[in-house]
Design a protein around this motif. Structure first.
Motif, PDB file in Angstrom:
ATOM      1  N   ARG A 119       0.838  -1.198   0.000  1.00 47.08           N
ATOM      2  CA  ARG A 119       0.000   0.000   0.000  1.00 47.08           C
ATOM      3  C   ARG A 119       0.874   1.250   0.000  1.00 47.08           C
ATOM      4  O   ARG A 119       1.758   1.401   0.854  1.00 47.08           O
ATOM      5  CB  ARG A 119      -0.904  -0.001   1.233  1.00 47.08           C
ATOM      6  N   PHE A 120       0.635   2.130  -0.971  1.00 42.15           N
ATOM      7  CA  PHE A 120       1.349   3.406  -1.085  1.00 42.15           C
ATOM      8  C   PHE A 120       2.866   3.223  -1.130  1.00 42.15           C
ATOM      9  O   PHE A 120       3.606   3.961  -0.482  1.00 42.15           O
ATOM     10  CB  PHE A 120       0.975   4.338   0.067  1.00 42.15           C
ATOM     11  N   SER A 121       3.314   2.217  -1.901  1.00 48.06           N
ATOM     12  CA  SER A 121       4.757   1.981  -1.964  1.00 48.06           C
ATOM     13  C   SER A 121       5.330   2.131  -3.362  1.00 48.06           C
ATOM     14  O   SER A 121       6.466   2.592  -3.510  1.00 48.06           O
ATOM     15  CB  SER A 121       5.090   0.569  -1.447  1.00 48.06           C
ATOM     16  N   LEU A 122       4.596   1.753  -4.403  1.00 47.74           N
ATOM     17  CA  LEU A 122       5.198   1.733  -5.734  1.00 47.74           C
ATOM     18  C   LEU A 122       5.650   3.116  -6.181  1.00 47.74           C
ATOM     19  O   LEU A 122       6.677   3.245  -6.861  1.00 47.74           O
ATOM     20  CB  LEU A 122       4.226   1.146  -6.764  1.00 47.74           C
ATOM     21  N   ILE A 146      -2.439  -7.804  -3.993  1.00 51.31           N
ATOM     22  CA  ILE A 146      -3.178  -6.547  -3.856  1.00 51.31           C
ATOM     23  C   ILE A 146      -2.196  -5.380  -3.885  1.00 51.31           C
ATOM     24  O   ILE A 146      -1.248  -5.336  -3.097  1.00 51.31           O
ATOM     25  CB  ILE A 146      -3.974  -6.493  -2.535  1.00 51.31           C
ATOM     26  N   ILE A 147      -2.430  -4.441  -4.803  1.00 50.12           N
ATOM     27  CA  ILE A 147      -1.632  -3.223  -4.879  1.00 50.12           C
ATOM     28  C   ILE A 147      -2.561  -2.037  -4.688  1.00 50.12           C
ATOM     29  O   ILE A 147      -3.572  -1.904  -5.392  1.00 50.12           O
ATOM     30  CB  ILE A 147      -0.908  -3.108  -6.227  1.00 50.12           C
ATOM     31  N   ALA A 148      -2.244  -1.194  -3.717  1.00 48.27           N
ATOM     32  CA  ALA A 148      -2.987   0.051  -3.489  1.00 48.27           C
ATOM     33  C   ALA A 148      -1.972   1.183  -3.542  1.00 48.27           C
ATOM     34  O   ALA A 148      -0.974   1.154  -2.817  1.00 48.27           O
ATOM     35  CB  ALA A 148      -3.692   0.020  -2.140  1.00 48.27           C
ATOM     36  N   ASP A 149      -2.219   2.172  -4.399  1.00 45.01           N
ATOM     37  CA  ASP A 149      -1.184   3.177  -4.566  1.00 45.01           C
ATOM     38  C   ASP A 149      -1.748   4.494  -5.080  1.00 45.01           C
ATOM     39  O   ASP A 149      -2.849   4.550  -5.627  1.00 45.01           O
ATOM     40  CB  ASP A 149      -0.123   2.671  -5.555  1.00 45.01           C
ATOM     41  N   LEU A 150      -0.948   5.534  -4.877  1.00 49.06           N
ATOM     42  CA  LEU A 150      -1.175   6.796  -5.552  1.00 49.06           C
ATOM     43  C   LEU A 150      -1.046   6.551  -7.051  1.00 49.06           C
ATOM     44  O   LEU A 150      -0.167   5.807  -7.489  1.00 49.06           O
ATOM     45  CB  LEU A 150      -0.120   7.804  -5.093  1.00 49.06           C
ATOM     46  N   SER A 151      -1.931   7.145  -7.848  1.00 53.72           N
ATOM     47  CA  SER A 151      -1.951   6.875  -9.277  1.00 53.72           C
ATOM     48  C   SER A 151      -2.001   8.174 -10.062  1.00 53.72           C
ATOM     49  O   SER A 151      -2.591   9.168  -9.610  1.00 53.72           O
ATOM     50  CB  SER A 151      -3.172   6.010  -9.621  1.00 53.72           C
ATOM     51  N   ARG A 152      -1.385   8.149 -11.244  1.00 57.82           N
ATOM     52  CA  ARG A 152      -1.456   9.301 -12.148  1.00 57.82           C
ATOM     53  C   ARG A 152      -2.571   9.053 -13.153  1.00 57.82           C
ATOM     54  O   ARG A 152      -2.492   8.104 -13.947  1.00 57.82           O
ATOM     55  CB  ARG A 152      -0.129   9.486 -12.890  1.00 57.82           C
ATOM     56  N   THR A 248      -5.782  17.455  -5.153  1.00 57.60           N
ATOM     57  CA  THR A 248      -6.471  16.184  -5.396  1.00 57.60           C
ATOM     58  C   THR A 248      -5.487  15.070  -5.726  1.00 57.60           C
ATOM     59  O   THR A 248      -4.642  15.224  -6.622  1.00 57.60           O
ATOM     60  CB  THR A 248      -7.493  16.322  -6.539  1.00 57.60           C
ATOM     61  N   HIS A 249      -5.604  13.974  -4.996  1.00 56.52           N
ATOM     62  CA  HIS A 249      -4.869  12.753  -5.288  1.00 56.52           C
ATOM     63  C   HIS A 249      -5.813  11.745  -5.928  1.00 56.52           C
ATOM     64  O   HIS A 249      -6.995  11.675  -5.587  1.00 56.52           O
ATOM     65  CB  HIS A 249      -4.306  12.142  -4.006  1.00 56.52           C
ATOM     66  N   SER A 250      -5.270  10.935  -6.818  1.00 53.04           N
ATOM     67  CA  SER A 250      -6.004   9.793  -7.368  1.00 53.04           C
ATOM     68  C   SER A 250      -5.396   8.523  -6.802  1.00 53.04           C
ATOM     69  O   SER A 250      -4.163   8.389  -6.714  1.00 53.04           O
ATOM     70  CB  SER A 250      -5.905   9.770  -8.895  1.00 53.04           C
ATOM     71  N   TYR A 251      -6.255   7.585  -6.412  1.00 47.08           N
ATOM     72  CA  TYR A 251      -5.811   6.322  -5.817  1.00 47.08           C
ATOM     73  C   TYR A 251      -6.289   5.151  -6.656  1.00 47.08           C
ATOM     74  O   TYR A 251      -7.354   5.193  -7.279  1.00 47.08           O
ATOM     75  CB  TYR A 251      -6.336   6.192  -4.390  1.00 47.08           C
ATOM     76  N   LEU A 252      -5.491   4.091  -6.635  1.00 49.55           N
ATOM     77  CA  LEU A 252      -5.806   2.865  -7.366  1.00 49.55           C
ATOM     78  C   LEU A 252      -5.700   1.671  -6.441  1.00 49.55           C
ATOM     79  O   LEU A 252      -4.701   1.527  -5.730  1.00 49.55           O
ATOM     80  CB  LEU A 252      -4.819   2.699  -8.535  1.00 49.55           C
ATOM     81  N   PHE A 253      -6.724   0.823  -6.417  1.00 51.18           N
ATOM     82  CA  PHE A 253      -6.655  -0.493  -5.802  1.00 51.18           C
ATOM     83  C   PHE A 253      -6.711  -1.511  -6.949  1.00 51.18           C
ATOM     84  O   PHE A 253      -7.607  -1.439  -7.792  1.00 51.18           O
ATOM     85  CB  PHE A 253      -7.847  -0.767  -4.874  1.00 51.18           C
ATOM     86  N   GLN A 254      -5.779  -2.432  -6.972  1.00 55.39           N
ATOM     87  CA  GLN A 254      -5.751  -3.425  -8.040  1.00 55.39           C
ATOM     88  C   GLN A 254      -5.499  -4.809  -7.443  1.00 55.39           C
ATOM     89  O   GLN A 254      -4.622  -4.973  -6.589  1.00 55.39           O
ATOM     90  CB  GLN A 254      -4.647  -3.084  -9.048  1.00 55.39           C
TER      91      GLN A 254
END
Length: 259
Positions: A119-122, A146-152, A248-254
């Motif tokens: 989470r929030f590492s990549l 499971i990958i959860a991260d800040l996303s562009r 604003t941040h965008s987040y992704l859960f994959q």
């Protein structure tokens, strides 16, 4: 003397470690933790042996500990692990192990875990592809990743990484959803589902959390205010809400399945 990226990470997150327990500062980590657990819910099982990679204080590990057999929370920064261990002990969690280690060279045998999460590492590491490959390597066949991260977001205008690095020099690169999926696929796992969302955050707590120097914080504020006045895009999508400057941040859960 040249400072390595890992040394930057340890330096910055040693400063931030205590703030992870403060919901007033650690908004993104605490506010969306329940949402991530709900996203993970279909994959959680009482027999799971879980690894959280680049775990920080083990927020995810502690949140799911009572729903699985065992969780290992691994991180590069000793101060983060110390904070997490203290919190786990206070909560009476007996099935969480805190381990010091590098996400690009996990100290575990192949096919060791039934669920692996980060989470929030990549966006923080120098080589996100190496981290994903290591995560897949230690997954058992059919294990959930499971990958959860800040996303562009696709089509975003402005260099958000520039602002992120001003605020936290250990920031690497925010990846798009497609880039994350490509890393997962290249590592030998199959993407199954994803969730994405935006969150407008107040600027000042974000800067205080990272102990950003006052002159640098002032520069970031000026850049966002300039954008609101019609200046160059920063990639941070600033806004004003009741006189408070937000971004604003965008987040992704994959979620993926290891082969």
């Amino acid at each position: 003397m040249t400072v390595t990226h890992d040394e930057k990470v340890v330096r910055e997150f040693s400063k931030q470690a205590a703030g992870f327990a403060d919901p007033a500062l650690n908004v993104a980590f605490t506010r969306h933790l329940d949402r991530l657990v709900r996203f993970m819910d279909p994959e959680l099982d009482l027999e799971d042996v879980v690894l959280e990679v680049a775990a920080g204080t083990g927020l995810v590990s502690r949140a799911i500990a009572r729903r699985v057999r065992h969780v290992t929370a691994l991180d590069l920064t000793p101060a983060m692990l110390t904070e997490g261990k203290r919190a786990a002990d206070h909560a009476g969690l007996m099935n969480v192990t805190f381990a010091h280690g590098d996400a690009v060279a996990l100290p575990y045998l192949d096919r060791s875990y039934t669920l692996v999460v980060t989470r929030f590492s990549l966006h923080q590491v120098a080589d996100p592809g190496a981290v994903v490959r290591e995560m897949v390597r230690v997954c058992r066949p059919g294990a959930a990743l499971i990958i959860a991260d800040l996303s562009r977001p696709d089509g975003l205008h402005g260099d958000l990484d520039r602002i992120e690095r001003l605020r936290d020099p250990s920031h690497g690169t925010a990846l798009t959803e497609t880039q994350v999926a490509d890393l997962v696929t290249s590592a030998g796992a199959e993407v199954k589902r994803a969730e994405r969302f935006d969150y407008a955050r107040p600027l000042d707590p974000w800067l205080r959390f990272s102990h950003t120097p006052a002159d640098v914080a002032a520069q970031i504020r000026r850049d966002l205010e300039d954008e609101l006045a019609g200046g160059p895009a920063t990639g941070m999508r600033p806004s004003m809400d009741d006189g408070v400057l937000h971004f604003t941040h965008s987040y992704l859960f994959q979620q993926a399945i290891a082969g």
